[in-house]
Design a protein around this motif. Structure first.
Motif, PDB file in Angstrom:
ATOM      1  N   LEU A   1       0.824  -1.207   0.000  1.00 32.87           N
ATOM      2  CA  LEU A   1       0.000   0.000   0.000  1.00 32.87           C
ATOM      3  C   LEU A   1       0.859   1.258   0.000  1.00 32.87           C
ATOM      4  O   LEU A   1       0.510   2.259  -0.654  1.00 32.87           O
ATOM      5  CB  LEU A   1      -0.939  -0.001   1.206  1.00 32.87           C
ATOM      6  N   ALA A   2       1.964   1.231   0.710  1.00 33.35           N
ATOM      7  CA  ALA A   2       2.849   2.403   0.733  1.00 33.35           C
ATOM      8  C   ALA A   2       3.431   2.667  -0.651  1.00 33.35           C
ATOM      9  O   ALA A   2       3.562   3.820  -1.076  1.00 33.35           O
ATOM     10  CB  ALA A   2       3.966   2.190   1.748  1.00 33.35           C
ATOM     11  N   GLU A   3       3.771   1.598  -1.386  1.00 33.83           N
ATOM     12  CA  GLU A   3       4.303   1.761  -2.741  1.00 33.83           C
ATOM     13  C   GLU A   3       3.235   2.291  -3.688  1.00 33.83           C
ATOM     14  O   GLU A   3       3.493   3.197  -4.495  1.00 33.83           O
ATOM     15  CB  GLU A   3       4.859   0.433  -3.246  1.00 33.83           C
ATOM     16  N   LEU A   4       2.019   1.754  -3.592  1.00 32.45           N
ATOM     17  CA  LEU A   4       0.933   2.229  -4.451  1.00 32.45           C
ATOM     18  C   LEU A   4       0.609   3.690  -4.165  1.00 32.45           C
ATOM     19  O   LEU A   4       0.344   4.475  -5.083  1.00 32.45           O
ATOM     20  CB  LEU A   4      -0.318   1.364  -4.239  1.00 32.45           C
ATOM     21  N   GLU A   5       0.647   4.058  -2.890  1.00 33.09           N
ATOM     22  CA  GLU A   5       0.351   5.435  -2.508  1.00 33.09           C
ATOM     23  C   GLU A   5       1.427   6.384  -3.021  1.00 33.09           C
ATOM     24  O   GLU A   5       1.130   7.476  -3.515  1.00 33.09           O
ATOM     25  CB  GLU A   5       0.222   5.538  -0.989  1.00 33.09           C
ATOM     26  N   ALA A   6       2.685   5.959  -2.919  1.00 35.71           N
ATOM     27  CA  ALA A   6       3.787   6.806  -3.379  1.00 35.71           C
ATOM     28  C   ALA A   6       3.703   7.073  -4.878  1.00 35.71           C
ATOM     29  O   ALA A   6       4.101   8.140  -5.352  1.00 35.71           O
ATOM     30  CB  ALA A   6       5.125   6.151  -3.042  1.00 35.71           C
ATOM     31  N   LEU A   7       3.148   6.105  -5.629  1.00 42.68           N
ATOM     32  CA  LEU A   7       3.054   6.248  -7.082  1.00 42.68           C
ATOM     33  C   LEU A   7       1.674   6.696  -7.553  1.00 42.68           C
ATOM     34  O   LEU A   7       1.452   6.853  -8.755  1.00 42.68           O
ATOM     35  CB  LEU A   7       3.419   4.919  -7.752  1.00 42.68           C
ATOM     36  N   GLY A   8       0.736   6.860  -6.622  1.00 44.83           N
ATOM     37  CA  GLY A   8      -0.597   7.336  -6.992  1.00 44.83           C
ATOM     38  C   GLY A   8      -1.394   6.359  -7.825  1.00 44.83           C
ATOM     39  O   GLY A   8      -2.122   6.762  -8.740  1.00 44.83           O
ATOM     40  N   LYS A   9      -1.320   5.066  -7.518  1.00 43.71           N
ATOM     41  CA  LYS A   9      -1.965   4.055  -8.348  1.00 43.71           C
ATOM     42  C   LYS A   9      -3.386   3.734  -7.882  1.00 43.71           C
ATOM     43  O   LYS A   9      -3.674   3.706  -6.682  1.00 43.71           O
ATOM     44  CB  LYS A   9      -1.141   2.757  -8.323  1.00 43.71           C
ATOM     45  N   ARG A  10      -4.266   3.459  -8.843  1.00 40.14           N
ATOM     46  CA  ARG A  10      -5.585   2.919  -8.539  1.00 40.14           C
ATOM     47  C   ARG A  10      -5.429   1.452  -8.137  1.00 40.14           C
ATOM     48  O   ARG A  10      -4.525   0.767  -8.631  1.00 40.14           O
ATOM     49  CB  ARG A  10      -6.496   3.015  -9.759  1.00 40.14           C
ATOM     50  N   ALA A  11      -6.326   0.957  -7.275  1.00 43.74           N
ATOM     51  CA  ALA A  11      -6.121  -0.395  -6.764  1.00 43.74           C
ATOM     52  C   ALA A  11      -7.429  -1.088  -6.405  1.00 43.74           C
ATOM     53  O   ALA A  11      -8.361  -0.469  -5.888  1.00 43.74           O
ATOM     54  CB  ALA A  11      -5.224  -0.354  -5.522  1.00 43.74           C
ATOM     55  N   VAL A  12      -7.465  -2.392  -6.713  1.00 45.39           N
ATOM     56  CA  VAL A  12      -8.470  -3.300  -6.175  1.00 45.39           C
ATOM     57  C   VAL A  12      -7.743  -4.156  -5.143  1.00 45.39           C
ATOM     58  O   VAL A  12      -6.809  -4.894  -5.493  1.00 45.39           O
ATOM     59  CB  VAL A  12      -9.086  -4.195  -7.270  1.00 45.39           C
TER      60      VAL A  12
ATOM     61  N   ARG B   1      -3.468 -12.248  11.181  1.00 44.97           N
ATOM     62  CA  ARG B   1      -3.936 -11.581  12.402  1.00 44.97           C
ATOM     63  C   ARG B   1      -4.899 -10.442  12.092  1.00 44.97           C
ATOM     64  O   ARG B   1      -5.274  -9.678  12.980  1.00 44.97           O
ATOM     65  CB  ARG B   1      -2.749 -11.078  13.215  1.00 44.97           C
ATOM     66  N   GLY B   2      -5.299 -10.315  10.822  1.00 50.87           N
ATOM     67  CA  GLY B   2      -6.299  -9.336  10.446  1.00 50.87           C
ATOM     68  C   GLY B   2      -5.763  -7.958  10.129  1.00 50.87           C
ATOM     69  O   GLY B   2      -6.533  -7.030   9.871  1.00 50.87           O
ATOM     70  N   ASP B   3      -4.425  -7.804  10.091  1.00 49.21           N
ATOM     71  CA  ASP B   3      -3.848  -6.484   9.844  1.00 49.21           C
ATOM     72  C   ASP B   3      -4.171  -5.970   8.444  1.00 49.21           C
ATOM     73  O   ASP B   3      -4.380  -4.769   8.246  1.00 49.21           O
ATOM     74  CB  ASP B   3      -2.330  -6.516  10.062  1.00 49.21           C
ATOM     75  N   GLN B   4      -4.261  -6.880   7.448  1.00 52.95           N
ATOM     76  CA  GLN B   4      -4.546  -6.420   6.089  1.00 52.95           C
ATOM     77  C   GLN B   4      -5.979  -5.922   5.947  1.00 52.95           C
ATOM     78  O   GLN B   4      -6.259  -5.035   5.131  1.00 52.95           O
ATOM     79  CB  GLN B   4      -4.255  -7.523   5.075  1.00 52.95           C
ATOM     80  N   LEU B   5      -6.897  -6.453   6.723  1.00 52.79           N
ATOM     81  CA  LEU B   5      -8.270  -5.956   6.702  1.00 52.79           C
ATOM     82  C   LEU B   5      -8.316  -4.507   7.174  1.00 52.79           C
ATOM     83  O   LEU B   5      -9.002  -3.661   6.578  1.00 52.79           O
ATOM     84  CB  LEU B   5      -9.156  -6.840   7.588  1.00 52.79           C
ATOM     85  N   VAL B   6      -7.561  -4.210   8.233  1.00 49.51           N
ATOM     86  CA  VAL B   6      -7.482  -2.840   8.748  1.00 49.51           C
ATOM     87  C   VAL B   6      -6.793  -1.932   7.730  1.00 49.51           C
ATOM     88  O   VAL B   6      -7.246  -0.813   7.456  1.00 49.51           O
ATOM     89  CB  VAL B   6      -6.735  -2.814  10.098  1.00 49.51           C
ATOM     90  N   ASN B   7      -5.679  -2.425   7.161  1.00 49.79           N
ATOM     91  CA  ASN B   7      -4.938  -1.645   6.164  1.00 49.79           C
ATOM     92  C   ASN B   7      -5.831  -1.268   4.975  1.00 49.79           C
ATOM     93  O   ASN B   7      -5.825  -0.124   4.514  1.00 49.79           O
ATOM     94  CB  ASN B   7      -3.743  -2.439   5.638  1.00 49.79           C
ATOM     95  N   ALA B   8      -6.573  -2.255   4.457  1.00 50.68           N
ATOM     96  CA  ALA B   8      -7.394  -2.039   3.273  1.00 50.68           C
ATOM     97  C   ALA B   8      -8.508  -1.024   3.545  1.00 50.68           C
ATOM     98  O   ALA B   8      -8.774  -0.140   2.721  1.00 50.68           O
ATOM     99  CB  ALA B   8      -7.993  -3.357   2.792  1.00 50.68           C
ATOM    100  N   GLU B   9      -9.139  -1.157   4.698  1.00 46.72           N
ATOM    101  CA  GLU B   9     -10.218  -0.231   5.049  1.00 46.72           C
ATOM    102  C   GLU B   9      -9.697   1.206   5.141  1.00 46.72           C
ATOM    103  O   GLU B   9     -10.316   2.143   4.616  1.00 46.72           O
ATOM    104  CB  GLU B   9     -10.851  -0.650   6.377  1.00 46.72           C
ATOM    105  N   ALA B  10      -8.545   1.383   5.794  1.00 44.23           N
ATOM    106  CA  ALA B  10      -7.967   2.728   5.944  1.00 44.23           C
ATOM    107  C   ALA B  10      -7.540   3.290   4.596  1.00 44.23           C
ATOM    108  O   ALA B  10      -7.758   4.478   4.310  1.00 44.23           O
ATOM    109  CB  ALA B  10      -6.783   2.675   6.910  1.00 44.23           C
ATOM    110  N   TYR B  11      -6.949   2.460   3.738  1.00 43.02           N
ATOM    111  CA  TYR B  11      -6.481   2.918   2.427  1.00 43.02           C
ATOM    112  C   TYR B  11      -7.660   3.317   1.547  1.00 43.02           C
ATOM    113  O   TYR B  11      -7.625   4.359   0.879  1.00 43.02           O
ATOM    114  CB  TYR B  11      -5.663   1.817   1.765  1.00 43.02           C
ATOM    115  N   ALA B  12      -8.716   2.503   1.544  1.00 43.25           N
ATOM    116  CA  ALA B  12      -9.892   2.805   0.726  1.00 43.25           C
ATOM    117  C   ALA B  12     -10.554   4.092   1.199  1.00 43.25           C
ATOM    118  O   ALA B  12     -11.079   4.869   0.378  1.00 43.25           O
ATOM    119  CB  ALA B  12     -10.880   1.644   0.782  1.00 43.25           C
TER     120      ALA B  12
END
Length: 365
Positions: free
Chosen positions: A266-277, A287-298
């Motif tokens: 996510l940090a790489e996509l954000e740095a480059l301004g990329k659209r993402a699914v 441990r569920g960290d990616q669920l939290v990451n995805a929600e915050a990024y979206a």
């Protein structure tokens, strides 16, 4: 100085570790990498020209597995191997990026009185970092803790940011476009889901290839041993097991990315301004960290990101194709990233590591 680097299990651990290693090497330090033999960290360290010390290790499976019964014995063997390597290599400090291989390495360093600096990418410490935090001289975080840490942890914590791949500012998308034979104006869809790939996501993508190829030139990074020979030569579809030196070019070339929601990705996509699914790892195997990451990024990138759960909704790939087509042609904000910004976090972690290092006399070889 001589600095030991450790971290492994996935590119999300290894790529940031090597970014810090690159900064340490630029300032003239000697490096050695501790990890599992024949692993992703072994492969990456070898390609980076860093000498490698193999350490046996095993992680705790978050689902029922007989391998969990063997895990403690493997970790003990790993501590012994890492202790011997520490005594032989005599590093001045250890920089640990996470992953279960870091546990025996960190414990061995502590036993040998070698200072350890750990870095956490996610919103909370992972299991390996929770184990090592009390032994660590410094605990580096990608972002401030969301809850008040105990006093003993707060005293050694520093917010550094998340180190990005060291060559992220140097992408050459035209080189990869020409190499893969992609038409100059074709919109590119890049799919990558961790260093080992995902059978479920691969199946969903391949079920919707006709739909996706009608709109995109598809680059599918599907994981080692997961190529489908029947799809070789299919127009508009390129499948590869893994991208190493070409990954930065692929990220620059992509107009849309389908991927997991690891903090590094996510940090790489954000740095480059990329659209993402985003398809985060489910809590059943993490441990569920990616669920939290995805929600915050979206939430931060409304209109430029869709989140699909890795469950029955993914079967058949219809939801994946629909989300991709919804984001096709959306306004792009790509701009060449500033190298100083790209290297900022890695520099901070390198400085933190050098600040606690204890220079040692070397044994003559």
């Amino acid at each position: 100085m001589k600095i030991a680097i450790t971290g492994g299990g996935s590119a999300g651990h290894v790529v940031p570790a090597l970014s810090v290693a690159a900064q340490l090497r630029q300032s003239g330090n000697e490096l050695v990498f501790f990890g599992r033999s024949e692993s992703i960290e072994h492969d990456y360290a070898e390609k980076a020209g860093i000498r490698f010390c193999p350490v046996p290790s095993a992680g705790l499976k978050r689902y029922g597995s007989w391998s969990n019964l063997r895990m403690p014995f493997t970790v003990l063997r790993g501590i012994g191997a890492a202790w011997q390597a520490m005594r032989r290599e005599r590093p001045d400090a250890v920089m640990s990026k996470g992953g279960y291989v870091t546990v025996p390495v960190g414990i061995a360093a502590w036993l040998c009185r070698v200072p350890v600096v750990i870095h956490e990418s996610d919103h909370s410490l992972g299991l390996a970092n929770r184990i090592l935090a009390r032994m660590a001289a410094r605990v580096c975080l990608s972002e401030p803790s969301r809850s008040k840490p105990p006093r003993w942890l707060a005293r050694k914590t520093v917010v550094t940011g998340l180190p990005l791949r060291h060559d992220l500012a140097d992408g050459n998308p035209d080189r990869l476009r020409q190499q893969l034979g992609i038409q100059p104006h074709a919109e590119v869809l890049l799919i990558f889901c961790g260093s080992s790939g995902s059978d479920r996501i691969n199946a969903a993508v391949r079920s919707q290839l006709d739909e996706l190829r009608n709109r995109f030139a598809v680059i599918h990074v599907c994981g080692k041993g997961k190529l489908d020979p029947s799809l070789d030569g299919l127009p508009g579809y390129q499948q590869v097991e893994y991208l190493h030196t070409d990954m930065t070019d692929a990220l620059w070339l992509a107009d849309l990315v389908i991927g997991r929601a690891g903090a590094t990705t996510l940090a790489e996509l954000e740095a480059l301004g990329k659209r993402a699914v985003l398809i985060p790892l489910p809590a059943s195997v993490s441990r569920g960290d990616q669920l939290v990451n995805a929600e915050a990024y979206a939430h931060r990138h409304r209109g430029r990101c869709r989140v699909i759960q890795d469950d029955e909704a993914l079967t058949g790939g219809a939801s994946l194709a629909s989300a991709s087509l919804q984001l096709a042609g959306a306004h792009a904000s790509f701009s060449r990233p500033d190298p100083a910004v790209i290297h900022q976090a890695a520099n901070r972690i390198a400085d933190a590591t050098l600040s606690v290092a204890r220079p040692r006399r070397r044994r003559r070889r």
